[in-house]
Scaffold this motif. Structure first.
Motif, PDB file in Angstrom:
ATOM      1  N   UNK A   1       0.896  -1.272  -0.023  1.00  0.00           N
ATOM      2  CA  UNK A   1      -0.026  -0.125   0.030  1.00  0.00           C
ATOM      3  C   UNK A   1       0.746   1.331   0.157  1.00  0.00           C
ATOM      4  N   UNK A   2       2.198   1.008   0.372  1.00  0.00           N
ATOM      5  CA  UNK A   2       2.867   2.392   0.523  1.00  0.00           C
ATOM      6  C   UNK A   2       4.105   2.216  -0.612  1.00  0.00           C
TER       7      UNK A   2
ATOM      8  N   UNK B   1       0.953  -0.731 -14.884  1.00  0.00           N
ATOM      9  CA  UNK B   1       0.710   0.131 -13.536  1.00  0.00           C
ATOM     10  C   UNK B   1       2.177  -0.029 -12.977  1.00  0.00           C
ATOM     11  N   UNK B   2       2.314   0.734 -11.764  1.00  0.00           N
ATOM     12  CA  UNK B   2       3.535   0.354 -11.235  1.00  0.00           C
ATOM     13  C   UNK B   2       3.295   0.329  -9.647  1.00  0.00           C
ATOM     14  N   UNK B   3       1.941   0.168  -9.445  1.00  0.00           N
ATOM     15  CA  UNK B   3       1.311   0.069  -7.964  1.00  0.00           C
ATOM     16  C   UNK B   3       0.339  -1.184  -7.850  1.00  0.00           C
ATOM     17  N   UNK B   4       0.728  -1.997  -7.105  1.00  0.00           N
ATOM     18  CA  UNK B   4      -0.248  -3.246  -7.004  1.00  0.00           C
ATOM     19  C   UNK B   4      -0.606  -3.198  -5.234  1.00  0.00           C
ATOM     20  N   UNK B   5      -1.597  -2.890  -4.841  1.00  0.00           N
ATOM     21  CA  UNK B   5      -1.770  -2.724  -3.462  1.00  0.00           C
ATOM     22  C   UNK B   5      -2.151  -3.893  -2.645  1.00  0.00           C
TER      23      UNK B   5
END
Length: 87
Positions: free
Chosen positions: A18-19, A62-66
């Motif tokens: 998440x961060x 994407x570059x963000x997987x939560x």
């Protein structure tokens, strides 16, 4: 007419967070174990891909997987994109 095919030059296991952003641009996610995958796009819009089946591929950038909202596991990132012409 010719088309372009997107192929991966490298693969990496995804550790959802998440961060932290993923270390490389992801342009596809292989879902090993079924579940939901939460990602954000470049405008920071969060999207939930729900009920992804095991063995499916999400053709997304994407570059963000939560971690919150992602319960699918054994995720693999397709990285280092290369464009190859299809004859």
């Amino acid at each position: 007419m010719s088309f372009l095919q997107l192929t991966a030059g490298s693969y990496a296991a995804i550790t959802p967070s998440d961060t932290l952003n993923q270390p490389r641009l992801i342009f596809g996610i292989y879902v090993g174990t079924a579940g939901s995958v939460r990602v954000s796009d470049y405008n920071n819009v969060i999207v939930d891909f729900k009920n992804c089946t095991a063995g499916s591929i999400l053709p997304i950038k994407t570059n963000k997987v939560f971690s919150n909202g992602t319960d699918a596991s054994d995720l693999v990132a397709f990285t280092d994109e290369a464009f190859l012409p299809i004859p």
